[in-house]
Design an enzyme around this catalytic site. Structure first.
Site, PDB file in Angstrom:
ATOM      1  N   ARG B 297      93.412  -8.069 -54.424  1.00 32.99           N
ATOM      2  CA  ARG B 297      94.358  -7.225 -54.895  1.00 32.99           C
ATOM      3  C   ARG B 297      94.367  -7.222 -56.476  1.00 32.99           C
ATOM      4  O   ARG B 297      94.654  -6.210 -57.112  1.00 32.99           O
ATOM      5  CB  ARG B 297      95.993  -7.863 -54.611  1.00 32.99           C
ATOM      6  CG  ARG B 297      96.350  -7.343 -53.217  1.00 32.99           C
ATOM      7  CD  ARG B 297      97.675  -7.867 -52.560  1.00 32.99           C
ATOM      8  NE  ARG B 297      97.733  -7.022 -51.348  1.00 32.99           N
ATOM      9  CZ  ARG B 297      98.739  -7.536 -50.418  1.00 32.99           C
ATOM     10  NH1 ARG B 297      99.653  -8.339 -50.965  1.00 32.99           N
ATOM     11  NH2 ARG B 297      98.871  -6.772 -49.230  1.00 32.99           N
ATOM     12  N   HIS B 440      96.087   1.698 -50.827  1.00 35.08           N
ATOM     13  CA  HIS B 440      95.546   0.841 -50.087  1.00 35.08           C
ATOM     14  C   HIS B 440      95.686  -0.345 -50.649  1.00 35.08           C
ATOM     15  O   HIS B 440      96.455  -0.692 -51.776  1.00 35.08           O
ATOM     16  CB  HIS B 440      94.011   1.269 -50.123  1.00 35.08           C
ATOM     17  CG  HIS B 440      93.363   1.216 -51.605  1.00 35.08           C
ATOM     18  ND1 HIS B 440      91.990   1.107 -51.490  1.00 35.08           N
ATOM     19  CD2 HIS B 440      93.834   0.940 -52.983  1.00 35.08           C
ATOM     20  CE1 HIS B 440      91.578   0.940 -52.754  1.00 35.08           C
ATOM     21  NE2 HIS B 440      92.692   1.051 -53.451  1.00 35.08           N
ATOM     22  N   GLU B 441      95.452  -1.331 -49.844  1.00 45.36           N
ATOM     23  CA  GLU B 441      95.272  -2.934 -50.146  1.00 45.36           C
ATOM     24  C   GLU B 441      96.788  -3.280 -50.067  1.00 45.36           C
ATOM     25  O   GLU B 441      97.137  -4.102 -51.132  1.00 45.36           O
ATOM     26  CB  GLU B 441      94.396  -3.092 -51.171  1.00 45.36           C
ATOM     27  CG  GLU B 441      94.123  -4.509 -51.481  1.00 45.36           C
ATOM     28  CD  GLU B 441      93.154  -5.210 -50.360  1.00 45.36           C
ATOM     29  OE1 GLU B 441      93.371  -6.040 -49.803  1.00 45.36           O
ATOM     30  OE2 GLU B 441      92.055  -4.344 -50.130  1.00 45.36           O
ATOM     31  N   GLY B 442      97.781  -2.632 -49.322  1.00 38.90           N
ATOM     32  CA  GLY B 442      99.206  -3.157 -49.541  1.00 38.90           C
ATOM     33  C   GLY B 442      99.743  -1.944 -50.397  1.00 38.90           C
ATOM     34  O   GLY B 442      99.346  -2.232 -51.686  1.00 38.90           O
TER      35      GLY B 442
END
Lengths: 596, 596
Positions: B297, B440-442
């Protein structure tokens, strides 16, 4: 659910809030009534939905190609515009005496909005043609009007606006295109124009370029600019189209959005005589352009609202049908997934879009109605009030939707998640399309300078006072159930007055304008909050007992509450910057950006 | 002027503000010193500038093609990644005992940022490979590490992360990919994975997919998820690449940005046995993924900062060379046009970009340094403090740059005007690329829920207290010249505490989280304001007497002032929504969005 229009909202905004039926009592609009307008809306919705919408994605993926000196669009573009012309829509806004339908501008904006939402770039050809024809109609000679207007109103000839050059975008005083008298009353035009949308397309029979150029004896600066009709193909005295007028397509701009309409670099008079015809008087070109600017700028704002609406409708529909996740309190992973509209954050993103889109729509319709009222109002005091209000609101009408309906498009993508980021769904296209609107037809920054540098100051702030008076009337007439909103709006007006007075008192013009763009945004927020309060007051009075209507009215009141809770409070920090004449931006020296 | 890095700012942030040289005193990082890191930065800058940057536009215009079941990238991608591998950059972050250079993460982030700014999609292959290798290194068996890590560290095999499926993006508990024991210790993997970046590319010798799947006996929900190594080509015991493992490219996603890296839909085990190898224990897959999430993140946040930086540098350079218009007080149209950086509004847009980009960079480096310090800190109390701080800051590090450096990209387009809207300039590409990062990525919304639903609440708010304490220390140590900033930050902390307490006291979890995304943004603003104050304090102490340095330090202080004047005040309205547990969003019923 329609993806291009919310007819119930049109009904509400046009009739319940604005009461546009009062226009039909005037001689000018006597041939219209609500029934006729509904029929035209029906026809427009069908055509937009069936002919404009289906190829919008395909058009985005296939921008115009440069072929043999022409910008070649895919054939669906011509087919759609032919259908639009055959249905008589080009004629809608023009006066009856020149073959138009004389439809009120506000109704026309609503109607054409459906085409704009369905396929913005294709509707761009219409908008430019209408703008050019309007200018000709206002300032052209009788001969010019007789020659050029009929084929434009029939949609056989299109128009363009040729203002910018590569070295002169926001700074029109620096244009270099020249007009040399030919001795026969016409002029030879030489120069290069940049960013010309719709130029040298392969769709229409002829193109009428409205070109800003300087006469050889012109004085420097904007006072030396004249306006010319420069047709792609020369037109003889009987209106027959003849030989090529030596306008050469020098290149196509490849854009991130609005890809369906060619944007061109055009050379005038390089390969041979390019004949132009002076419109009105010499050196008055910019004044003519500005005269037409109000409508053009409102049209840009409406385009931005329509991109926002298209994204809102699509993401709202998607959110009701896409299952994903569960309520946070539900710990059972085997329970079925819920539609994402059940998630608070998705609902927030939809409500934010609704608040921006329907708030922006209220702003545009309010301005459009002023345009109509100015055409029928006979009382000169009242006319002056309306004129001032329209002048003041125009930069806001152009800019606020361009900024905040673009933000709505950003949220529409977010609602769809990864899918929204792909070309398989239209929301990323709306975002790309809408990104143009803060740039063209006077950039966001230019609108801020127009508002704070010119409009709020003109006639000792008379226009500003008219606006405050209108807002105060709404506050006074709203009931106690809106006590919080009334107070909030009152507070915001107080902050706005303080900030405006401080700015106008500043004699250093650069410092006064240092944060003009932020002032523009804050003013826009206050105006839109005011228009949301008007919508909420109307909706609150309507309790119909019909479930769908009740839901509609409840939604209006909640969207208004959203705007007052989530958006309006932002203006105070901004107005404080203006009121304190913050110099942070001014004090930043160029080498300090990077240093080292 | 470089278009991919401001080396002076790296020096300032890494050494003058963060003092990363203290890391070199530890055993772990003893082989590094500033000189070595500078040399690596030099090599990276040269390679990024000469090999990555030149084809970034071309790559955007030529997304990978689907050919014979492979995602075929233009040849420049492989050439760039080969050069990156040959220079040993893949090995930079890995531990020495597995063949890495053991470079501090913070220095690595700065170094790789140059590749990211030069050509984000190509750097994406590196980021994914590193992330996959890190996960293997942390949780794989010795045999797995011996087989898979060396070729990944050498950059011959790439990695992917296979989490999402078409019906399960944010909701991982709903994945359907299955793992069936083969009886030989391995598993047959069957299912379909969506949004897999780097999948089935034509560049590397093999691809190591890290796949989340459920064992046949798994319980429902996230607790039933396991993690598998699934290579594109099977690997024998000696590490030789063998036959195809029946992973089939089912489709490519066509995206608005990040177009240079293929994003794929992959079928596992449809055409034959697809053999996967369990990583660690069964049913622990999601825990392993989360363990690696912090770094991933932070890497997304750094990517967003780099897109923002690329746009900032480009528009800053453009604004110094593009003449247009005159100062508002200059009425002489024959005077020469001035560079647009002279206009206050352009300067505002550049300063806003600087504030977001360098503020975002400070946030990322601060988090990266925590990652490094956690690896060398021996005191367990101190480790716990760092761990909590990193846990709390991670959703902010991921989200704040994704949101506000995207806004910076929007401003970079605006600085260039119409030119910025065309493919002839890279700023619209940065805007399109960066739009992925809040998704993306949460997603942005998921990060908000992570922060307000989990992180600020964990251990009775201990992490939150650690952050407040850090900020208060900065306030206490800053001199009187920063009195206004100290007071503003103090006030913001007060509002944040009130809002946080109100949210945590709310037992209706849906209502608590209704505005979690806005809470995330406001927290981010407070954190970035704090980090700007740290930068300003450092810059203020540095008066060097060297003109370029003085300009740099003055610029830092003015950018800090900008952030405090223009950005920080926005948090109060937002935190008020949280503190009052505003229900506007919750109360909006689905039929109320459209009605009628």
């Amino acid at each position: 659910m329609s993806m291009i229009v919310n007819r119930r909202d049109l009904e509400f905004q046009l009739y319940e809030v604005l009461g546009i039926d009062s226009l039909f009592k005037s001689t000018r609009y006597a041939s219209f009534d609500r029934e006729l307008i509904d029929e035209m809306f029906n026809a427009a919705e069908t055509l937009a939905e069936e002919v404009f919408l289906p190829f919008a994605d395909q058009l985005d993926a296939n921008e115009p190609r440069f072929e043999n000196g022409t910008a070649v669009c895919i054939p669906e573009v011509k087919a759609a515009l032919d259908a639009y012309a055959e249905s008589g829509f080009f004629a809608a806004g023009f006066d009856a005496d020149i073959g138009g339908l004389q439809m009120p501008y506000v109704a026309q904006a609503a109607m054409n909005g459906m085409f704009s939402a369905a396929n913005g770039p294709v509707y761009g050809f219409v908008m430019l043609t209408t703008a050019a024809a309007n200018m000709l109609n206002a300032f052209g000679s009788d001969e010019q009007k007789a020659l050029y207007l009929p084929p434009m109103i029939e949609g056989r000839w299109f128009g363009t606006m040729c203002l910018s050059e590569t070295q002169a975008g926001s700074s029109l005083s620096d244009i270099r295109t020249r007009a040399q008298p030919r001795g026969d009353g016409a002029y030879n035009i030489t120069g290069t124009k940049m960013w010309i949308s719709g130029g040298e397309n392969n769709i229409c029979e002829n193109i009428v370029h409205m070109v800003l150029a300087k006469l050889t004896d012109a004085s420097p600066g904007v006072k030396g600019i004249s306006l010319f009709i420069v047709p792609k193909l020369r037109v003889d005295e009987s209106g027959n189209v003849g030989e090529h007028n030596h306008i050469v397509l020098a290149g196509l701009n490849h854009k991130m959005g609005q890809r369906g309409i060619p944007n061109t670099l055009l050379n005038f008079g390089e390969s041979g005589d390019c004949i132009g015809h002076l419109v009105g008087k010499p050196h008055e070109g910019l004044r003519y352009m500005f005269h037409m600017m109000n409508e053009a700028r409102i049209a840009i704002g409406q385009g931005a609202v329509m991109s926002g609406l298209a994204g809102y409708l699509f993401s709202l529909d998607y959110a009701q049908h896409r299952p994903q996740g569960r309520h946070p309190q539900n710990k059972n992973p085997e329970s079925p997934q819920i539609p994402i509209i059940e998630h608070a954050d998705v609902r927030r993103m939809l409500l934010a879009q609704k608040a921006s889109v329907e708030g922006g729509q209220a702003l545009i319709f309010y301005c459009c109605l002023l345009v109509d009222q100015l055409k029928i109002e006979t009382d000169s005091n009242e006319r002056q009030r309306m004129h001032l209000l329209l002048e003041l609101l125009t930069p806001i009408a152009k800019s606020w939707p361009s900024e905040f309906c673009l933000e709505a498009n950003k949220l529409a993508i977010q609602v769809l998640g990864g899918y929204g980021y792909t070309h398989d769904y239209p929301v990323e296209r709306f975002y790309r399309d809408n990104r143009l609107n803060p740039i063209h037809e006077g950039s966001h920054g230019i609108q801020g300078i127009d508002l704070l540098g010119r409009k709020v100051a003109m006639l000792n702030g008379e226009a500003f006072d008219v606006l405050l008076e209108e807002i105060r009337q709404t506050i006074a007439s709203a009931g106690d159930e809106f006590a919080k909103e009334k107070q909030a709006l009152q507070d915001a007006l107080g902050a706005l007055k303080t900030a405006t007075a401080a700015a106008l008192a500043c004699t250093d013009i650069s410092q006064r304008l240092a944060n003009a763009t932020l002032y523009l945004d804050a003013c826009g927020h206050i105006v839109v909050a005011w228009l949301w309060l008007r919508q909420a007051v109307t909706a609150s009075a309507k309790g119909s007992g019909i479930a769908a209507d009740d839901a509609f009215y409840a939604g209006k009141q909640k969207a208004a509450r959203y705007f007052f809770r989530y958006e309006l409070p932002k203006v105070f920090a901004t107005l404080d910057l203006i009121a304190t004449l913050d110099r942070t931006v001014m004090d930043m020296a160029v080498p300090e950006f990077i240093g080292g």
